[in-house]
Design an enzyme around this catalytic site. Structure first.
Site, PDB file in Angstrom:
ATOM      1  N   HIS A 144      -2.791  35.446 -21.792  1.00  0.00           N
ATOM      2  CA  HIS A 144      -1.516  35.361 -22.502  1.00  0.00           C
ATOM      3  C   HIS A 144      -0.354  35.974 -21.707  1.00  0.00           C
ATOM      4  CE1 HIS A 144      -2.755  39.476 -23.903  1.00  0.00           C
ATOM      5  NE2 HIS A 144      -1.449  39.700 -23.812  1.00  0.00           N
TER       6      HIS A 144
ATOM      7  N   SER B 240      -0.964  44.830 -21.577  1.00  0.00           N
ATOM      8  CA  SER B 240      -1.976  43.761 -21.520  1.00  0.00           C
ATOM      9  C   SER B 240      -2.322  43.412 -20.076  1.00  0.00           C
ATOM     10  CB  SER B 240      -1.453  42.520 -22.236  1.00  0.00           C
ATOM     11  OG  SER B 240      -1.293  42.783 -23.616  1.00  0.00           O
TER      12      SER B 240
ATOM     13  N   ASP C   1      -9.363  35.000 -22.869  1.00  0.00           N
ATOM     14  CA  ASP C   1      -8.069  35.653 -22.647  1.00  0.00           C
ATOM     15  C   ASP C   1      -8.033  36.359 -21.292  1.00  0.00           C
ATOM     16  OD1 ASP C   1      -5.446  36.362 -23.145  1.00  0.00           O
ATOM     17  OD2 ASP C   1      -5.972  38.163 -24.292  1.00  0.00           O
TER      18      ASP C   1
END
Length: 563
Positions: free
Chosen positions: A290, A406, A323
Site C-alpha cells: 500500500h 508502514s 501487502d
C-alpha cells in the site's frame, strides 16, 4: 536608770525602768494627740531643772512646744512620782518633739512610749552624689543642778557631730538638716554627651542596616534573574563516549538506521510516504504494497537514505494479498542490508524496536514489546471486490507505529528484523494500513518476517508471489463459529475445486472447518490467514463438522499464481 528624766503625769515606772504612760479615757477608745504650740518666754524649757542647767538627757535642746514646764526632780525621787502641787495636763503630751523627718518605722510616736530609735544616714542628693555629712545631735553635757533656765531661742542650731550614726535620742532637739545640693554641672554635661553619642551610634547602625538590606535585595534579585553577577554558566555533564551497548535501544538504532530508508511516492494524482529497509547490496528494498500503490505503472518513487542521499527506485514486484512489495535502486554503493531474524522464535513480552518515518519524520525510533503472536488481521478492501484485501497472521506490538511507519522494520533485542510494520488499530475501531491518519493507540501489527522473506524472494525472482490454497470457496456471510464451505462457487462453478487439495481430502459443500492443525478458527477470514501463513506444499490437518459429527482430514496445500 531613769534618774534625771522628766516625769510624766499619770506615768509609772515599768519593770525595765522605762515609763509606761497612762492611757487616756475616751468613749470610743481613740484619741488625737494635740499638736505642740509655741511656749511663752516666761515658761521654762522642758527638761531643764530649776537650777537652770540643762538636763543631760535632753541633749541641750529646748522644747518650744511644751504647754507647761515639767517640775524639777531630785535624783532620789522616782521618775514616776509627779511633782507636788502639779496639775495633770488635760491631754497626754508626747515625750519628745515631733520628728522633722517623720521617719520612725512605725509612724509617729504615741503619747505613752518613746519613738523607736532611728538612725539618720548622710543625706544623698539626686543621682547618687554625696554632698557631705549632715550634722547630727551630739551628746549633751553632764547633768547640772536643776535651776530655772532662760528661754532658748527656737532657731538655735544644734552643734554638729562627726558621728552620722549616733543613737537617736527622742529627747534631743531636732538636728539641723543640711540643704540639698545640686549635682555637679560638669557631670550632667558628660552624661548628656554620652547620651547623644549613644543616640548617634544607634542612628548610624540603623542607617547601615537599611543600606545593607537594600544592597542585599539588589544583589539577590540579580542572582535570581541571571544566576550570578557575571556571565551565566549552567552546570553540565562532560563529554562521554558515544558508544552504547549493542543490545540497548540506542545500540540497536545506531546499527539499523543506516539500512532504513524513506519512500516518497506519487502518481495518478496521489502521493504518500512510507518506510522500507535494505534487503541486499544489489539495491533491493522491502516495503508494504500500500506504500507503493499510488505510483501505479508510471509513477515516481524516491528513496531517501539515512545519510540524506536520494535515489530513484522502480517496483520489482508487489502483492496486495500479503501487502508486500519490493523496489530497487540503482547506482548506489555501500548499502548495508539489515539482518533477518526468525519470527517463529518470538515470544510474547520480548522487547522490540520500530523504526520509520511517521508523518515524514525520517529516522524515528520507538520501542515496546511483543503483545501477541499469530493475530489474524485483514486490511485494505478499498476497491470493494476483495482484490486488495490483505490477510496477515500478524505480530502484535505496543511499540508506537504511526502513518508513515508502514514498511519499516520491527527489530528484536539483537537488532534483527522479525516483522514488517503494516497496520495499526485506530481509535475509531478501524484497522487500516495508515490508521486513518489518527495515530497509534498502542495496537500495532507487523507481518512476520518468515512470511515476508518467502514473499520477497518470490517477488525478486518472478515479480509475483504464490499463494497456498485449499481449493474451496468459503461462505463469508456465515456468522457461526468456524468457516463454512459455500454451497456454490464464486464464478458459478463448484464450491470445491475438482481435483484440488480439498476435494482429494473429502471436503464437501456445507462442511464447517473449526480447527487448523489443532488451533481453533472462528471465521472464514481467520481460515485464510492461517492458510497463507504456510507455503504451498505444506501439509495441513483440518477438523470439520458435518451433520453434527466431527471428523479430521489431512491435505497438502496447492499454489496459485493469482496475486
Amino acid at each position: 536608770m531613769n534618774e534625771g528624766k522628766p516625769g510624766t503625769p499619770g506615768a509609772s515606772e515599768g519593770p525595765d525602768g522605762d515609763f509606761v504612760l497612762a492611757r487616756p479615757e475616751r468613749p470610743d477608745g481613740d484619741y488625737e494627740l494635740p499638736r505642740p504650740h509655741d511656749a511663752t518666754a516666761s515658761t521654762p524649757a522642758a527638761g531643764v531643772p530649776d537650777g537652770g542647767a540643762p538636763d543631760p538627757r535632753h541633749r541641750g535642746g529646748t522644747s518650744a512646744d511644751a504647754s507647761e514646764p515639767a517640775p524639777a526632780q531630785s535624783t532620789d525621787t522616782p521618775a514616776s512620782t509627779p511633782a507636788p502641787g502639779a496639775d495633770a495636763p488635760a491631754h497626754p503630751q508626747p515625750l519628745h518633739d515631733p520628728d522633722p523627718y517623720s521617719t520612725p518605722p512605725y509612724g509617729e510616736p504615741g503619747p505613752w512610749a518613746p519613738a523607736p530609735p532611728v538612725q539618720h544616714p548622710a543625706a544623698t542628693p539626686a543621682h547618687g552624689v554625696a554632698v557631705g555629712v549632715p550634722p547630727v545631735p551630739h551628746e549633751a553635757a553632764p547633768a547640772a543642778p536643776v535651776t530655772p533656765a532662760a528661754p532658748v531661742a527656737q532657731d538655735a542650731p544644734a552643734a554638729p557631730v562627726t558621728d552620722p550614726w549616733a543613737r537617736y535620742d527622742p529627747w534631743a532637739a531636732p538636728a539641723a538638716v543640711a540643704p540639698l545640693q545640686q549635682a555637679d554641672p560638669v557631670e550632667e554635661d558628660v552624661r548628656r554627651r554620652r547620651g547623644r553619642r549613644r543616640r548617634a551610634l544607634a542612628g548610624g547602625a540603623l542607617v547601615i542596616a537599611l543600606v545593607s538590606g537594600v544592597a542585599g535585595g539588589v544583589v539577590g534579585v540579580q542572582l535570581e534573574r541571571n544566576g550570578g553577577i557575571g556571565a551565566v554558566e549552567l552546570p553540565q555533564a562532560g563529554v562521554e563516549a558515544p558508544d552504547r551497548d549493542p543490545d540497548s535501544v540506542a545500540g540497536i538504532a545506531a546499527q539499523a538506521l543506516p539500512s532504513v530508508v524513506t519512500l516518497h511516492v506519487s502518481g495518478g494524482g496521489k502521493a504518500g510516504t512510507g518506510t522500507g529497509f535494505v534487503l541486499d547490496d544489489r539495491g533491493h528494498i522491502l516495503t508494504n504494497d500500500h506504500v507503493v500503490e499510488p505510483a501505479g505503472e508510471d509513477g515516481d518513487i524516491t528513496v531517501t537514505f539515512h545519510s540524506g542521499d536520494t535515489a530513484e527506485a522502480t517496483v520489482v514486484g508487489r502483492d496486495s494479498g500479503y501487502d508486500l512489495a519490493v523496489v530497487r535502486v540503482k547506482g548506489v554503493r555501500g548499502l548495508a542490508p539489515l539482518p533477518l531474524g526468525n519470527s517463529d522464535n518470538v515470544r510474547v513480552g520480548d522487547p522490540v524496536v520500530a523504526i520509520g518515518a511517521p508523518f515524514d519524520l525520517a529516522g524515528t525510533v520507538t520501542s515496546g514489546i511483543i503483545s501477541a503472536r499469530e493475530r489474524p488481521i485483514t486490511a485494505g478492501g478499498e476497491k470493494g471486490d476483495g482484490s486488495d484485501v490483505s490477510y496477515v497472521d500478524a505480530l502484535q506490538t505496543d511499540a508506537p507505529i504511526n502513518p508513515g511507519n508502514s514498511g519499516g522494520p520491527l527489530l528484536d533485542g539483537k537488532g534483527r528484523v522479525i516483522g514488517i510494520n503494516s497496520a495499526i488499530r485506530s481509535a475509531d475501531g478501524g484497522l487500516d494500513p495508515e490508521g486513518g491518519q489518527s495515530g497509534s493507540i498502542g495496537l500495532g501489527f507487523a507481518i512476520p518476517i518468515n512470511q515476508g522473506k518467502r514473499v520477497a524472494e518470490e517477488l525478486i525472482e518472478t515479480g509475483k508471489a504464490t499463494h497456498p490454497v485449499i481449493g474451496i470457496t468459503l461462505d463469508m456471510e456465515y456468522s457461526g463459529d468456524g468457516a463454512r464451505v459455500a454451497a456454490e462457487g464464486s464464478d458459478g462453478g463448484p464450491p470445491v475445486s475438482t481435483g484440488g487439495p480439498g476435494a482429494e481430502a473429502g471436503i464437501r459443500p456445507g462442511d464447517v472447518i473449526t480447527k487448523v492443525d489443532g488451533r481453533p478458527v472462528h471465521s472464514g477470514e481467520e481460515l485464510i490467514v492461517k492458510t497463507r501463513a504456510h507455503r504451498p506444499g505444506d501439509r495441513l490437518e483440518l477438523t470439520l463438522e458435518r451433520g453434527g459429527e466431527e471428523r479430521t482430514v489431512s491435505l497438502v496445500l496447492g499454489s496459485s499464481d493469482d496475486g
